[in-house]
Design a protein around this motif. Sequence first.
Motif, short mmCIF file in Angstrom:
data_model
loop_
_atom_site.label_atom_id
_atom_site.label_comp_id
_atom_site.label_asym_id
_atom_site.label_seq_id
_atom_site.Cartn_x
_atom_site.Cartn_y
_atom_site.Cartn_z
N LEU A 199 0.88 -1.16 0.00
CA LEU A 199 0.00 0.00 0.00
C LEU A 199 0.92 1.21 0.00
O LEU A 199 1.53 1.54 1.01
CB LEU A 199 -0.91 0.00 1.23
N GLY A 200 1.01 1.87 -1.14
CA GLY A 200 2.00 2.93 -1.32
C GLY A 200 3.04 2.47 -2.32
O GLY A 200 2.78 1.60 -3.17
N SER A 201 4.23 3.02 -2.25
CA SER A 201 5.29 2.67 -3.19
C SER A 201 5.69 1.21 -3.01
O SER A 201 5.76 0.70 -1.89
CB SER A 201 6.51 3.57 -2.98
N ALA A 202 5.95 0.53 -4.14
CA ALA A 202 6.37 -0.86 -4.09
C ALA A 202 7.84 -0.98 -3.73
O ALA A 202 8.67 -0.21 -4.22
CB ALA A 202 6.10 -1.54 -5.44
N GLY A 203 8.16 -1.93 -2.87
CA GLY A 203 9.53 -2.19 -2.51
C GLY A 203 10.14 -3.26 -3.39
O GLY A 203 9.53 -3.74 -4.34
N SER A 204 11.37 -3.66 -3.07
CA SER A 204 12.08 -4.67 -3.84
C SER A 204 12.15 -5.97 -3.05
O SER A 204 12.03 -5.99 -1.82
CB SER A 204 13.50 -4.19 -4.17
N LEU A 205 12.33 -7.08 -3.78
CA LEU A 205 12.46 -8.39 -3.17
C LEU A 205 13.73 -9.05 -3.67
O LEU A 205 14.10 -8.89 -4.84
CB LEU A 205 11.27 -9.29 -3.51
N ARG A 206 14.37 -9.81 -2.81
CA ARG A 206 15.50 -10.62 -3.21
C ARG A 206 15.50 -11.91 -2.38
O ARG A 206 14.88 -11.98 -1.32
CB ARG A 206 16.82 -9.85 -3.05
N LEU A 207 16.23 -12.91 -2.90
CA LEU A 207 16.25 -14.21 -2.26
C LEU A 207 17.68 -14.71 -2.20
O LEU A 207 18.41 -14.66 -3.20
CB LEU A 207 15.38 -15.20 -3.05
N ASN A 208 18.07 -15.20 -1.03
CA ASN A 208 19.34 -15.93 -0.89
C ASN A 208 18.98 -17.39 -0.67
O ASN A 208 18.37 -17.74 0.34
CB ASN A 208 20.15 -15.38 0.28
N TRP A 209 19.37 -18.23 -1.63
CA TRP A 209 19.02 -19.65 -1.56
C TRP A 209 20.32 -20.45 -1.53
O TRP A 209 20.98 -20.63 -2.54
CB TRP A 209 18.17 -20.04 -2.75
N ALA A 210 20.66 -20.92 -0.33
CA ALA A 210 21.87 -21.75 -0.14
C ALA A 210 23.08 -21.08 -0.78
O ALA A 210 23.87 -21.70 -1.49
CB ALA A 210 21.65 -23.14 -0.71
N LEU A 234 19.51 -14.19 -5.58
CA LEU A 234 18.58 -14.18 -6.70
C LEU A 234 17.66 -12.97 -6.63
O LEU A 234 17.30 -12.51 -5.55
CB LEU A 234 17.72 -15.45 -6.70
N THR A 235 17.29 -12.45 -7.79
CA THR A 235 16.26 -11.43 -7.91
C THR A 235 15.08 -12.05 -8.65
O THR A 235 15.22 -13.08 -9.32
CB THR A 235 16.77 -10.19 -8.67
N PRO A 236 13.88 -11.46 -8.55
CA PRO A 236 12.72 -12.08 -9.19
C PRO A 236 12.89 -12.23 -10.69
O PRO A 236 13.28 -11.30 -11.38
CB PRO A 236 11.56 -11.13 -8.86
N ARG A 237 12.61 -13.43 -11.20
CA ARG A 237 12.59 -13.65 -12.64
C ARG A 237 11.37 -12.96 -13.24
O ARG A 237 11.40 -12.46 -14.35
CB ARG A 237 12.54 -15.15 -12.95
N LYS A 238 10.29 -12.93 -12.45
CA LYS A 238 9.05 -12.31 -12.93
C LYS A 238 8.22 -11.90 -11.73
O LYS A 238 8.19 -12.59 -10.71
CB LYS A 238 8.25 -13.29 -13.81
N ILE A 239 7.55 -10.75 -11.83
CA ILE A 239 6.56 -10.32 -10.85
C ILE A 239 5.24 -10.16 -11.59
O ILE A 239 5.14 -9.42 -12.56
CB ILE A 239 6.96 -8.99 -10.17
N ARG A 240 4.25 -10.92 -11.15
CA ARG A 240 2.96 -10.92 -11.83
C ARG A 240 1.85 -10.59 -10.83
O ARG A 240 2.03 -10.72 -9.62
CB ARG A 240 2.70 -12.29 -12.48
N THR A 241 0.71 -10.17 -11.35
CA THR A 241 -0.48 -9.96 -10.53
C THR A 241 -1.33 -11.22 -10.61
O THR A 241 -1.64 -11.69 -11.71
CB THR A 241 -1.29 -8.75 -11.02
N PHE A 275 11.04 -16.67 -8.21
CA PHE A 275 12.49 -16.83 -8.23
C PHE A 275 12.83 -18.22 -8.77
O PHE A 275 12.14 -19.20 -8.46
CB PHE A 275 13.09 -16.70 -6.82
N ARG A 276 13.91 -18.30 -9.55
CA ARG A 276 14.40 -19.60 -10.03
C ARG A 276 15.86 -19.77 -9.67
O ARG A 276 16.69 -18.93 -9.99
CB ARG A 276 14.24 -19.71 -11.55
N ARG A 277 16.16 -20.87 -9.01
CA ARG A 277 17.56 -21.27 -8.82
C ARG A 277 17.86 -22.33 -9.88
O ARG A 277 17.27 -23.41 -9.87
CB ARG A 277 17.80 -21.83 -7.43
N GLU A 278 18.80 -22.02 -10.79
CA GLU A 278 19.10 -22.91 -11.90
C GLU A 278 20.42 -23.62 -11.72
O GLU A 278 20.98 -24.15 -12.68
CB GLU A 278 19.07 -22.12 -13.22
N THR A 279 20.93 -23.67 -10.51
CA THR A 279 22.14 -24.42 -10.19
C THR A 279 21.80 -25.50 -9.18
O THR A 279 20.80 -25.41 -8.46
CB THR A 279 23.23 -23.50 -9.63
N ALA A 280 22.65 -26.53 -9.12
CA ALA A 280 22.34 -27.74 -8.36
C ALA A 280 22.27 -27.48 -6.86
O ALA A 280 22.91 -26.56 -6.33
CB ALA A 280 23.40 -28.80 -8.66
#
Length: 347
Positions: A276-287, A291-298, A312-317
């Motif tokens: 509600l208001g300005s949109a913030g950013s998202l990030r992910l640390n996976w092991a 990672l940053t979002p591959r896609k943000i959808r409604t 988010f997609r992790r494309e490494t093992a």
Amino acid sequence: MDYTKHYHLPQWEKADRIMMEDFNRMCADIEDGLNRNAEAAAGALKTAGAAATPASLRGGLFRAAYNHAAGLLEQNERPWQVGALYQHFNGAAGSALPEGMAQRPDFAWTTNTGEPLCMDSIRDSLRKSSDISYEKDCREMSATFTASASGWITGLRMYGVIRNAAGSKGDCTIRLTNLNTQEAVEQRSSFHLPTITNEGAPRFVKADLYVKSGQRYRVQVIIDDLTSRPEMEFSTESPESLVLVGRQTASVTIPLRVSLEEPAMGGLALVRYRFLGSAGSLRLNWAGAALTPRKIRTVTTRAGLSMQEAEFRRETALSAGSSALEFTVSCPSGSDLQLYAAGVVVI
């Protein structure tokens, strides 16, 4: 001598002599035909293989993982999943609130206000309409104010005299109406009145009501009955009359952990939220992978609620064992964050 209809191979009759040239030509024609068939089959196999390259196979696995994760987020229960998990932030059993967030009925909430929400910040806009009075046969306390920042009301204090020989508990209804939208929310509560005369000491009634910055509200406390003979006043001057709590949270971190019984080629993670208001950013640390979002959808949930979904997609093992994930969501100044759910599927 006769010949076959389709490939013109010799067909000897009893009277024919078997000539070497005819026999050798027949065998050569058969070999050429078999060789052409083998080449055509190899070409078809190569074409079919090109349509199922590792890249397209990986894309198909990620699509399947997304559909599975999105389906999990629509579930009310939490079935056991191997290499998958989902977390609702609606106060259901097992949900864990990130640091700096408050529980709302349907989501975890926080805000990054420019100033804290408190009585002093709304005092200039606070106007009292009525007090609870046995003598005046008035069951309702009513006041209006403008929220200077987002936050919530956790309680109200009333001052006065109560003569409670009848033993009333002081059960009541708290109603909060947004005067900008005319939306109203009600909660049941109680003054927990003593059975003796109580003079001067404030009576506290617990609440849990959300307010949004800049909106004007009416708050009402409606007592069930007047048998306790209350004469209670809501003070606009007391710093404790309206108990308000705000947040100044710039970011929140959401830890999750998924167990792997065997190594995986990667995985997909989803977060559903609203600003509600300005949109913030998202990030992910996976092991260890940032990672940053591959896609943000409604998306619109099965319940008809519209919200944002970050993929988010992790494309490494990933190694077998326990895999840790941390989502971090920033909340810009002046914005509110509503966090609904997060899900993970490994592939």
